[in-house]
Design an enzyme around this catalytic site. Structure first.
Site, PDB file in Angstrom:
ATOM      1  CD  GLU A   1     -25.960   2.539   1.501  1.00  0.00           C
ATOM      2  OE1 GLU A   1     -26.972   2.178   2.163  1.00  0.00           O
ATOM      3  OE2 GLU A   1     -26.036   3.213   0.463  1.00  0.00           O
TER       4      GLU A   1
ATOM      5  CD  GLU B   1     -29.363   0.858  -1.458  1.00  0.00           C
ATOM      6  OE1 GLU B   1     -28.843   0.425  -0.430  1.00  0.00           O
ATOM      7  OE2 GLU B   1     -30.527   1.333  -1.499  1.00  0.00           O
TER       8      GLU B   1
END
Length: 475
Positions: free
Chosen positions: A368, A248
């Site tokens: 995710e 991320e």
């Protein structure tokens, strides 16, 4: 190691071989019964029939065993157009995240949990696990300081990779973290300041040449590691599905995205120059940025277009093989459970699948997603509905030969690790309905893989005796 709190587990696993054999028989019968229907319609009918068939539901885990589905060579995952292939056959992903495997493998008292989670994941047909191949400057650090490593922790990572292979699970290994967990870019900043560098904030990680050199040195060490258990160099090991540059990445100090873009460009080329065999992805959440103002409507909020990431621009970088997207409606949209979560997820996924096809020409993995038990109004029925909606969107893409290449649940835990739960953990033994959903999705994707593998559009030279029963037209 089998689960110790379920006497039925051994019996259940012992029945998996016959269950899969029966499932394959049902599969052939269904194909034969739908022979008059051609192309997409026949495939859709087949999948619907399988979804309704009771052999894909169990009272404990969803029954599944990968070893029963073929003995193809264990080779690298590759990319062909907008889809993954293994041995020149399609490879659609049903997978999971368990980020802490390396740290647990260090200590003999917790190492067994690594085996358990792989064993349980394989029992429901999960084929890919995303996990951390980094721990910088923290407790049980892999990299204790720049280019200084703890050999015992490296041996733990060796174990994780070798153990995944035993259960035919491939790994996406992340090489760093945007967040402070397990060190992250903040640890690199700390090391830089200790070395006398004048650094303004954590985002200098992406721009300062010394910190870039720290990161590259670490990448070089990891990729060239020789596994002490298998004696295979990481960069030669087919167990590794792909490398991920960072979990991320965000660069909020530069909303134009130029700083992060430059970092990705340099690191993607660097990784590929050292390891051209493995696939590479960035680790992005999927936010649209300044290069595509017409797309920001799909972002969950206005803030997400100001974090320095740019989905399409970032993924057009040379060396990046597939796109990654994360889905957290409960963090981004509302912390209260509602249909708005499912509606957002549908538009979010469909936009990224379309853009991966139209602009990127590459697969996209929703790396995710999940539902937290800490969300207001949480219940297991909603979680199952939510997971089903994600799976359905991917199946719709799969049937069309689209870019929707798979998903990774956040996250799968074995029994006895509840203290690590961030709210999203799925313990299969405690979640039979969710386990059955996962197993069904695995079965569906395996069928797609097999059917498409027999179809000449995939240039598969291995002819199957029931070719004529499967297709009159292409998928």
């Amino acid at each position: 190691m089998w689960l110790t709190d379920s006497e039925n587990m051994d019996t259940h696993v012992g029945k998996l071989g016959s269950k899969v054999f029966f499932s394959v028989a049902i599969f052939v019968i269904l194909v034969q019964s739908s022979i008059w229907v051609s192309g997409d319609e026949g495939l859709e009918t087949l999948v619907e029939d399988v979804a309704d068939h009771p052999s894909y539901s169990t009272s404990n885990y969803g029954g599944y065993e990968m070893d029963e589905l073929g003995d193809d060579p264990w080779t690298m995952v590759q990319k062909k157009g907008n889809q993954f292939v293994v041995n020149d056959k399609p490879f659609y992903v049903n997978g999971f995240n368990t980020y802490w495997l390396m740290v647990f493998a260090v200590d003999q008292s917790t190492r067994g949990k690594v085996t358990e989670v792989f064993q349980q994941a394989a029992s429901v047909g999960l084929t890919v696990c995303r996990t951390w191949a980094f721990n910088d400057g923290q407790w049980r650090a892999l990299q204790k300081s720049p280019s200084v490593y703890d050999e015992e922790v490296f041996k733990a990572l060796d174990f994780v990779i070798s153990e995944a292979r035993k259960f035919k699970i491939r790994l996406i290994l992340s090489l760093g973290n945007n967040w402070e967990g397990y060190g992250g870019k903040a640890q690199y900043i700390k090391w830089g300041r200790e070395a006398g560098l004048n650094l303004a904030n954590d985002d200098d990680f992406f721009s300062h040449p010394t910190l870039r050199s720290y990161y590259k040195a670490n990448v070089k060490t990891v990729l060239n590691r020789v596994n002490t258990i298998t004696n295979i160099t990481y960069k030669e090991d087919p167990t590794i599905f792909a490398w991920e540059l960072m979990n991320e990445p965000r660069c909020t100090s530069d909303p134009t995205g130029d700083k992060l873009q430059s970092w990705i460009q340099e690191m993607a080329v660097y990784v590929k120059s050292m390891d051209p065999k493995h696939l590479l992805e960035i680790g992005l959440e999927g936010f649209y940025g300044p290069s595509t103002p017409e797309k920001v409507q799909f972002n969950p909020n206005t803030y997400s277009q100001q974090v320095g990431t740019d989905f399409i621009r970032n993924h057009l970088i040379l060396g990046v093989d597939f796109a990654s997207v994360h889905i957290y409606a409960d963090s981004w949209v509302s912390q209260t459970i509602s249909d708005a979560h499912i509606n957002f997820t549908k538009s979010w996924m469909e936009a990224h699948i379309e853009d991966s096809e139209k602009y990127l020409g590459m697969p996209v993995v929703f790396a995710e997603f999940g539902v937290s038990t800490k969300d207001n109004g949480y219940n297991s029925t909603f979680r199952d509905t939510y997971i089903s909606s994600v799976y359905k969107i991917l199946l719709n893409s799969t049937k069309k030969g689209g870019s929707g290449a798979g998903s990774l649940l956040w996250q799968l835990f074995p029994d006895g690790t509840d203290y690590m739960d961030d709210g999203y953990a799925i313990v299969l033994s405690k979640s039979p309905s969710t386990s059955n959903l996962i197993a069904l999705q695995s079965t569906r994707l395996s069928m797609f893989n097999s059917m498409c593998g027999w179809n000449c559009r995939w240039s598969c030279h291995k002819k199957h005796p029931v070719d004529a029963l499967l297709f009159h037209d292409e998928l």
